[in-house]
Write an enzyme that holds these catalytic residues in place. Sequence first.
Site, PDB file in Angstrom:
ATOM      1  N   HIS B 135       0.868  -1.276  -0.078  1.00 53.93           N
ATOM      2  CA  HIS B 135      -0.210   0.116   0.068  1.00 53.93           C
ATOM      3  C   HIS B 135       1.034   1.235   0.007  1.00 53.93           C
ATOM      4  O   HIS B 135       1.824   1.016   0.657  1.00 53.93           O
ATOM      5  CB  HIS B 135      -0.803  -0.066   1.331  1.00 53.93           C
ATOM      6  CG  HIS B 135      -1.851   1.022   1.359  1.00 53.93           C
ATOM      7  ND1 HIS B 135      -1.470   2.215   1.729  1.00 53.93           N
ATOM      8  CD2 HIS B 135      -3.381   0.889   1.154  1.00 53.93           C
ATOM      9  CE1 HIS B 135      -2.801   2.868   1.710  1.00 53.93           C
ATOM     10  NE2 HIS B 135      -3.720   2.109   1.473  1.00 53.93           N
ATOM     11  N   ASP B 212       3.140  -4.360   8.086  1.00 51.18           N
ATOM     12  CA  ASP B 212       1.743  -3.655   7.863  1.00 51.18           C
ATOM     13  C   ASP B 212       0.630  -4.679   8.072  1.00 51.18           C
ATOM     14  O   ASP B 212       0.205  -5.318   7.227  1.00 51.18           O
ATOM     15  CB  ASP B 212       2.025  -3.030   6.282  1.00 51.18           C
ATOM     16  CG  ASP B 212       0.626  -2.295   6.116  1.00 51.18           C
ATOM     17  OD1 ASP B 212      -0.372  -2.423   6.774  1.00 51.18           O
ATOM     18  OD2 ASP B 212       0.597  -1.693   4.901  1.00 51.18           O
ATOM     19  N   GLN B 215      -4.514  -4.944   6.741  1.00 50.43           N
ATOM     20  CA  GLN B 215      -5.550  -5.900   6.234  1.00 50.43           C
ATOM     21  C   GLN B 215      -5.598  -7.369   6.839  1.00 50.43           C
ATOM     22  O   GLN B 215      -6.212  -8.145   6.541  1.00 50.43           O
ATOM     23  CB  GLN B 215      -5.379  -6.335   4.610  1.00 50.43           C
ATOM     24  CG  GLN B 215      -5.573  -5.049   3.754  1.00 50.43           C
ATOM     25  CD  GLN B 215      -6.948  -4.454   3.947  1.00 50.43           C
ATOM     26  OE1 GLN B 215      -7.735  -5.288   4.099  1.00 50.43           O
ATOM     27  NE2 GLN B 215      -7.076  -3.181   3.757  1.00 50.43           N
ATOM     28  N   LYS B 238     -10.419  -1.163  10.250  1.00 49.63           N
ATOM     29  CA  LYS B 238     -10.614  -2.381   9.449  1.00 49.63           C
ATOM     30  C   LYS B 238     -10.737  -3.536  10.471  1.00 49.63           C
ATOM     31  O   LYS B 238     -10.823  -4.661   9.836  1.00 49.63           O
ATOM     32  CB  LYS B 238      -9.378  -2.433   8.427  1.00 49.63           C
ATOM     33  CG  LYS B 238      -8.892  -1.280   7.616  1.00 49.63           C
ATOM     34  CD  LYS B 238      -7.952  -1.353   6.643  1.00 49.63           C
ATOM     35  CE  LYS B 238      -7.333  -0.334   5.982  1.00 49.63           C
ATOM     36  NZ  LYS B 238      -7.987  -0.046   5.078  1.00 49.63           N
ATOM     37  N   CYS B 376      -4.992   2.522  -3.605  1.00 49.96           N
ATOM     38  CA  CYS B 376      -3.472   2.913  -2.960  1.00 49.96           C
ATOM     39  C   CYS B 376      -2.181   2.026  -3.289  1.00 49.96           C
ATOM     40  O   CYS B 376      -1.346   1.981  -2.206  1.00 49.96           O
ATOM     41  CB  CYS B 376      -3.740   3.257  -1.431  1.00 49.96           C
ATOM     42  SG  CYS B 376      -4.946   4.659  -1.207  1.00 49.96           S
TER      43      CYS B 376
HETATM   44  C1  LIG Z   1      -2.603  -2.788   3.488  1.00 48.61           C
HETATM   45  C2  LIG Z   1      -2.674  -1.503   3.935  1.00 48.61           C
HETATM   46  N1  LIG Z   1      -1.753  -0.829   4.515  1.00 48.61           N
HETATM   47  C3  LIG Z   1      -2.010   0.770   4.982  1.00 48.61           C
HETATM   48  C4  LIG Z   1      -3.404   1.203   5.068  1.00 48.61           C
HETATM   49  C5  LIG Z   1      -3.649   2.498   5.574  1.00 48.61           C
HETATM   50  O1  LIG Z   1      -4.162   2.501   6.605  1.00 48.61           O
HETATM   51  P1  LIG Z   1      -4.945   3.751   7.172  1.00 48.61           P
HETATM   52  O2  LIG Z   1      -5.412   4.616   6.309  1.00 48.61           O
HETATM   53  O3  LIG Z   1      -5.847   3.217   8.216  1.00 48.61           O
HETATM   54  O4  LIG Z   1      -3.747   4.583   7.946  1.00 48.61           O
HETATM   55  C6  LIG Z   1      -4.300   0.223   4.420  1.00 48.61           C
HETATM   56  C7  LIG Z   1      -5.619   1.080   4.476  1.00 48.61           C
HETATM   57  O5  LIG Z   1      -6.246   1.272   3.343  1.00 48.61           O
HETATM   58  C8  LIG Z   1      -3.924  -0.975   3.862  1.00 48.61           C
HETATM   59  O6  LIG Z   1      -4.941  -1.704   3.377  1.00 48.61           O
END
Ligand SMILES: Cc1ncc(COP(=O)(O)O)c(C=O)c1O
Lengths: 148, 418
Positions: B135, B212, B215, B238, B376
């Site tokens: 991401h 990270d 998910q 999430k 993203c």
């Molecule tokens: C794999 C992954 N990393 C990071 C994020 C970023 O999360 P947040 O926007 O809640 O900080 C997301 C969310 O879309 C994600 O799916």
Amino acid sequence: MDLRELYQEVILDHGKHPRNHRFPEPHNREGRGYNPLCGDKITLRLQLDGDKITDVGFIGQGCAISQASCSTMTEAIKGKTLPEVQALFSKFHTMVTSDEGADDLDALGKLAVFAGVREFPMRVKCATLGWHTLNQALDDESGEATTE
Amino acid sequence: MTEASPIAAASPAAFDVQRVREDFPALHQDVHGKPLVYLDSAATSLKPQSVIDAVTEVYARDCSNIHRAVHLLSQRATARFEESREKVRAFVNAAKKSEVVFTRGTTEAINLVAHSWGRAHLREGDEVLVTELEHHSNIVPWQILCQQTGATLVVVPMTDRGEVLREAFEEQLTERTRFVAMAHVSNALGSVLPVAELIALAHDRGAVVLLDGAQAMSHVDVDVQALDCDFYAFSGHKLYGPTGIGALYGKEQLLEGMPPYQGGGDMIRSVTFEETLYNELPYKFEAGTPNIAGAIGLGAAIDYFASFDMQAVHAHENAVLRYATDALEAVPGVRLVGTAPGKVAVLSFLMDAAHPHDIGTIVDSEGVAIRTGHHCAQPVMEHFDIAATARASLGIYNTTDDIDALVGALRKVQELFG
Ligand SMILES: Cc1ncc(COP(=O)(O)O)c(C=O)c1O
């Protein structure tokens, strides 16, 4: 919500078979448009003689709305002067963004098929991408238009 | 009394998705005149009533700042805030509560590590390893850090199925690798990375590893001690919790050695104009008034989620995923993007007939909420040479009926675009 209002036959047709989907030669202006939200991309080239657009074409990829809008736009602006084009854009913009809609749809000709976009706020940027790219091309040969 | 059958006794109570659905008020509404079918939990999950109530109660009853006042409201709020930290600790099996730092979410947790650990430790010539399926929030902070320190960002490629393989990882791992940042589960493709194995490889080279987990938390078991990751970042929203709250897990010894991320109230022990003494962990990293209601809501979300038998939850979601995979593959002109074995909860797909953005609008008009775009994860899109996908993603409350509704809506797309 009536999808047929949005996806009119003309839009589906131009989306599938965009007109002027080529770069004109010669050309003296280029604009590049990008919608970071959905990845729609348009490169538009045109020949400006005096204040008249004598030829225009584009290569792009994206959703039916963005591609059909750009396609119908190229048809509408070819042979028009800059003031005529600006007046058209202004009417088009009002049609797809304002609550009341366009005051005279007739003046927009085929472009009036995009009137339904007004009901889909998330798609307004798709419908205006081609036009923003056109403005970019007319303003600044090197720039990139975004819908932001 | 009848004797329980041996089979019933051996297997846990069946997961009752219809009862679960009753817990989520947002599910019970019509959109565009059709019952909502929510297939966008990878963007954010819906919230159960217990989470909504917990957040409401903070503002309605325990409304006060924490760690500050002696009055009763503040005592109550502080206690519940710290109870939530304990719930997070237990849920990810961290050794200590002080290893759990509340953040705005995954993004802030990653930025905290990049800013604090990264600037203190990275030098020119060092390498930071990420994978191709990250991401943006697990790419850009490292890119910025590399620009600032002269370190190099190195990318582990993925396969065309969306897997990150041990061999590819080992190939990019060198004695210069100081840090590895990778997803536990991919948001665009649903791939589950073999993180335990990759972490061990990275540790052999002396590299520090951040996962990270945005998910992962709601779809796979997370045990930070078993994984032996050095940092783990996730978002509450999430995991059926509120937005604007998440956490960073970090090994105590690493967190101790890191400079503060932000300066302000709460993160200090004493301040004079000559010198500031920093607070102990985790408060050193929690400057300013935190998202108190959010943290308490996250605690409630963990209470809710952990009340289920996790194996039953995963089995239910995997059954819906398998059903959805078969159903989508049976729709002519549909192509799945991301087919890693063992993937979870995510179906990214393309249709010959229509662009993802058009698919999104049309299925929305049928009441079906999916995500369209690059999710993203533009490098993932680039890998497949596409600009966007349509993505249906699953949560605890989804059923095969939801998938039938999606397939029905896709048939509408075909009718229209034919
Ligand atoms: C794999 C992954 N990393 C990071 C994020 C970023 O999360 P947040 O926007 O809640 O900080 C997301 C969310 O879309 C994600 O799916």
